[in-house]
Design a protein around this motif. Structure first.
Motif, PDB file in Angstrom:
ATOM      1  N   ASN A 173       0.706  -1.392  -0.297  1.00  0.00           N
ATOM      2  CA  ASN A 173      -0.589   0.143  -0.054  1.00  0.00           C
ATOM      3  C   ASN A 173       0.612   0.972  -0.058  1.00  0.00           C
ATOM      4  OD1 ASN A 173      -2.447  -1.196   0.552  1.00  0.00           O
ATOM      5  ND2 ASN A 173      -2.148  -1.859   2.407  1.00  0.00           N
ATOM      6  N   MET A 174       0.560   2.323  -0.582  1.00  0.00           N
ATOM      7  CA  MET A 174       1.047   3.673  -0.480  1.00  0.00           C
ATOM      8  C   MET A 174       1.407   4.228   1.217  1.00  0.00           C
ATOM      9  SD  MET A 174      -1.120   6.247  -2.820  1.00  0.00           S
ATOM     10  CE  MET A 174      -1.195   5.804  -4.527  1.00  0.00           C
ATOM     11  N   LEU A 175       2.991   4.675   1.256  1.00  0.00           N
ATOM     12  CA  LEU A 175       2.884   5.526   2.761  1.00  0.00           C
ATOM     13  C   LEU A 175       2.630   7.089   1.735  1.00  0.00           C
ATOM     14  CD1 LEU A 175       6.613   4.086   3.593  1.00  0.00           C
ATOM     15  CD2 LEU A 175       4.027   4.248   4.342  1.00  0.00           C
ATOM     16  N   ARG A 176       1.672   7.890   3.168  1.00  0.00           N
ATOM     17  CA  ARG A 176       1.661   9.518   2.343  1.00  0.00           C
ATOM     18  C   ARG A 176       1.462   9.855   4.189  1.00  0.00           C
ATOM     19  NH1 ARG A 176      -3.944   8.835   3.158  1.00  0.00           N
ATOM     20  NH2 ARG A 176      -4.316   6.649   3.734  1.00  0.00           N
ATOM     21  N   LYS A 177       1.068  11.088   3.568  1.00  0.00           N
ATOM     22  CA  LYS A 177       0.836  12.228   5.050  1.00  0.00           C
ATOM     23  C   LYS A 177       2.455  12.964   6.134  1.00  0.00           C
ATOM     24  CE  LYS A 177      -3.623  11.111   5.746  1.00  0.00           C
ATOM     25  NZ  LYS A 177      -4.971  10.987   6.721  1.00  0.00           N
ATOM     26  N   TYR A 178       3.106  12.004   5.232  1.00  0.00           N
ATOM     27  CA  TYR A 178       4.730  12.507   5.868  1.00  0.00           C
ATOM     28  C   TYR A 178       4.460  13.826   5.128  1.00  0.00           C
ATOM     29  CZ  TYR A 178       5.988  10.727   0.638  1.00  0.00           C
ATOM     30  OH  TYR A 178       6.477  10.502  -0.802  1.00  0.00           O
ATOM     31  N   PRO A 179       5.618  14.689   6.025  1.00  0.00           N
ATOM     32  CA  PRO A 179       5.987  16.384   5.799  1.00  0.00           C
ATOM     33  C   PRO A 179       6.348  16.469   3.761  1.00  0.00           C
ATOM     34  CG  PRO A 179       7.001  15.826   7.683  1.00  0.00           C
ATOM     35  CD  PRO A 179       6.336  14.361   6.786  1.00  0.00           C
ATOM     36  N   SER A 180       5.872  17.029   3.114  1.00  0.00           N
ATOM     37  CA  SER A 180       6.284  17.926   2.315  1.00  0.00           C
ATOM     38  C   SER A 180       6.883  18.546   2.009  1.00  0.00           C
ATOM     39  CB  SER A 180       5.820  16.787   1.123  1.00  0.00           C
ATOM     40  OG  SER A 180       5.279  17.735   0.594  1.00  0.00           O
ATOM     41  N   PHE A 181       7.441  19.487   1.095  1.00  0.00           N
ATOM     42  CA  PHE A 181       8.021  20.579   1.015  1.00  0.00           C
ATOM     43  C   PHE A 181       6.874  21.126   0.107  1.00  0.00           C
ATOM     44  CE2 PHE A 181      10.365  17.930  -2.174  1.00  0.00           C
ATOM     45  CZ  PHE A 181       9.701  18.678  -3.552  1.00  0.00           C
ATOM     46  N   SER A 182       7.048  22.399  -0.423  1.00  0.00           N
ATOM     47  CA  SER A 182       6.061  23.321  -0.722  1.00  0.00           C
ATOM     48  C   SER A 182       7.131  24.376  -2.211  1.00  0.00           C
ATOM     49  CB  SER A 182       5.071  24.290  -0.297  1.00  0.00           C
ATOM     50  OG  SER A 182       5.853  25.261   0.791  1.00  0.00           O
TER      51      SER A 182
END
Lengths: 294, 355
Positions: B162-171
């Motif tokens: 499954n996907m991993l998500r909701k970790y911090p990313s950059f804008s």
């Protein structure tokens, strides 16, 4: 008895897939034997063969479409050799390998364009698509046809290599490329014949392989291609019987692993086997040893 | 004198690039394709340079880059998903077994370190192999790594397939730019150090290098680990850019793309790899996009144009470069300020750049 009836389907599938890998692996091992090139595009040529069958069966009967597939695949193999590998004959080996990766990228993108990214349903070929009962297991006819056909083709190929003039030229070129050129062998022709045989067997392999699978996608050649290459290395690259035995071993092991419920690792197993063989016996089961010279 | 001038000019150029990015971010809408290309270009530059360090400078033909990026991306994602969101991400695995999260910068470093650790382990057996055997073995390891990360039993950590998500990313685009620039800077320093010279010696002639007292095993392992470290960080940045990741996307075709970038830029040229990354990403995602839409000029319906044609044209261009311009854009030279000066001083002469 229970054990056999439970595992027989996997064993049969393994033998069948092994035969199909063997047909692809021969293309790798022959090209590597002469050019010392891992033909990364070989798996994609195999995929294109399947697409040709898919498209040609929509407009013509099967008895025309199968020969057409064979012809188009062979032509493609020769074209790739002429266009992408021949200009680099004197270049470093890595350049040729990069060129092969480029061809693979091109063929996959071309297939993506032609198919529009949709999985193409593979036509069912009469006789070999029929189901058949083997002891307690039900399987397709192709499972039985593949090993027999593979053995016949390999036998014919061995005759060609061991008992004809072109076969002798191929052995000479594989042994020493430069010297055989000095001896008056037209090495370019030999290489073309090698690609011809390799592509032809890949096309036959695709007819058998995709009968077991419902559909063809642009990347469906990549994995069988890599596995066939592993089979070629396992058996000792350059050796045709080695490639065939390696392919059968890999096909059977892979399906037994699937049967044990480790499907995620069936691909990984093949590569683990590759790494083990490279470390302990880099020349493979039947390969000839080579020494580095300063 | 010259050296001082060059440093000043290089710094000015970097500042100008930074300013340009800032301006672009102000004037373009945040979803504009140019910004996406810049972000992805920065990330691919980093990965391409890391691959070049191995393939171009050390002469080790490795095809494991996607595997190390996968390790980096997963390490980063697994470590930085906020504890509060773990329940929804790991919904099939009861929230996973990790219940803490680390700051972004620690996650990035951990991504690199874990990739390097794996590289060290893989390198023990694999680096004894030569040329194409090494290539196929590293490719195999990348596939094995991918299978492991999709393994159900490890799902409590990796979320299975499954996907991993909701970790911090950059804008902002500045983020990947700065991280990549720092990492590439470090790699350039390594390449110009005595270690880098040892790497080049190994590439040019292993036996001669060994005779000169270079410890082959040690230096190869070092190059492999350094390259993987930065590939891991590149993978983490890619994860941030995509905002969700799945092991299945890190296929060998990703490695092939990066290899083609390195070849287009020139094996053994850091600046070449960077230029080629931006060109590659921009043409594959932006400039050639018009080829994907049907077009009618007057009454003439342009044939062939439909979805996917862009990729075909693109791969034909790549094949042409591989076949006819085998040294790539830069060969093994570097883009240098001295070279530009010389070019303008003697416009008639062919540009000759010395490192």
């Amino acid at each position: 008895m229970d054990f056999i009836s439970k595992n027989l389907p996997y064993l049969l599938a393994g033998i069948s897939v092994g035969g199909q890998y063997a047909l692809i692996a021969i293309g790798y091992t022959m090209v590597y034997g002469i050019l010392r090139l891992i033909n990364f595009a070989h798996g994609d040529i195999f995929m294109v063969a399947a697409l040709v069958t898919v498209y040609s069966t929509t407009v013509m009967p099967l008895y025309l479409s199968i020969p057409l597939t064979l012809i188009v695949t062979v032509a493609l193999g020769l074209l790739v050799e002429r266009a992408a590998y021949k200009p680099l004959r004197s270049a470093p080996r890595m350049s040729v390998m990069i060129s092969a990766i480029g061809v693979s990228y091109l063929l996959q993108n071309l297939a993506l364009y032609v198919t529009g990214g949709l999985a193409q349903t593979y036509p069912s070929i009469p006789f070999i698509s029929n189901t058949v009962q083997v002891g307690p297991a039900t399987t397709k006819m192709v499972t039985l046809v593949t090993p027999i056909l593979t053995i016949i083709l390999v036998f014919a190929l061995m005759q060609l290599i061991n008992h004809t003039k072109i076969g002798m030229a191929m052995r000479a070129a594989a042994n020493d490329f430069e010297t055989s050129r000095l001896m008056g062998i037209k090495v370019d022709n030999v290489i073309s014949v090698t690609f011809l045989i390799g592509s032809f067997l890949a096309a036959v392999g695709s007819l058998l392989y995709f009968t077991n699978y419902a559909s063809v996608i642009p990347t469906s050649g990549a994995m069988p291609g890599l596995k066939a290459f592993v089979a070629a290395v396992f058996g000792g690259i350059g050796s045709i019987p080695g490639a065939v035995i390696g392919a059968f071993i890999i096909g059977i092991c892979e399906n037994i692993i699937k049967g044990l419920g480790w499907t995620t690792f069936s691909d990984a197993f093949t590569f683990a086997l590759l790494i083990v063989i490279l470390i302990f016996k880099p020349t493979g089961l039947f390969g000839e040893g080579a020494t580095d010279k300063v | 004198m010259n050296k001082k001038r060059n440093t000043v000019i290089a710094a000015l150029l970097l500042l100008a690039a930074l300013a340009l990015i800032l301006i672009l971010e102000r004037i373009l809408p945040p979803t504009h394709i140019a910004l996406a290309v810049l972000k992805k270009g920065c990330i691919y530059s980093l990965v391409a340079v890391s691959m070049n360090l191995l393939n171009g400078f050390t002469g080790l033909f490795s095809l494991g880059q996607a595997g190390f990026m996968l390790i980096g991306a997963y390490t980063y994602a697994v470590l930085t998903i906020p504890a509060a969101d773990r329940g929804s991400v790991y919904m099939y695995y009861g929230g996973g077994i990790i219940h803490f999260s680390v700051p972004v910068i620690v996650g990035l470093l951990a991504a690199g370190l874990l990739a390097a650790l794996f590289a060290w382990l893989i390198g023990l057996p694999v680096l004894r192999l030569k040329s194409d055997y090494l290539a196929i073995a590293t490719l195999g390891f990348a596939e094995i790594i991918r299978a492991f990360f999709q393994w159900d039993e490890l799902g409590v950590i990796t979320n299975g397939s499954n996907m991993l998500r909701k970790y911090p990313s950059f804008s902002t685009t500045l983020y990947p730019f700065i991280v990549s620039a720092v990492c590439i800077g470090i790699m350039v320093l390594i390449i110009n150090s005595s270690y880098g010279r040892a790497f080049k010696a190994i590439r040019d002639d292993e036996i001669a290098a060994e005779a000169m007292g270079i410890n082959l095993a040690k230096h190869k392992r070092m190059a492999f680990c350094i390259s993987s470290f930065f590939a891991g960080i590149g993978g983490a940045l890619l994860a941030m850019y995509q905002t969700s990741i799945q092991a299945a996307t890190f296929r060998s075709s990703m490695t092939y793309e990066i290899l083609l970038i390195v070849v287009i830029g020139g094996l053994g040229s850091v600046t070449g790899s960077c230029i080629a990354s931006f060109l590659f990403i921009a043409s594959s995602e932006w400039w050639l996009r018009f080829l994907d839409t049907e077009m009618t000029i007057g009454n003439f319906h342009v044939p062939l144009l439909r979805a996917g044609f862009r990729k075909v044209v693109f791969s034909v261009i790549i094949m042409a470069i591989v076949l006819f311009a085998r040294n790539g854009i830069m060969g093994n030279r570097e883009f240098s300020i001295n070279g530009i000066f010389r070019f303008f001083k003697n416009p008639g002469k062919k540009k000759e750049v010395k490192q």
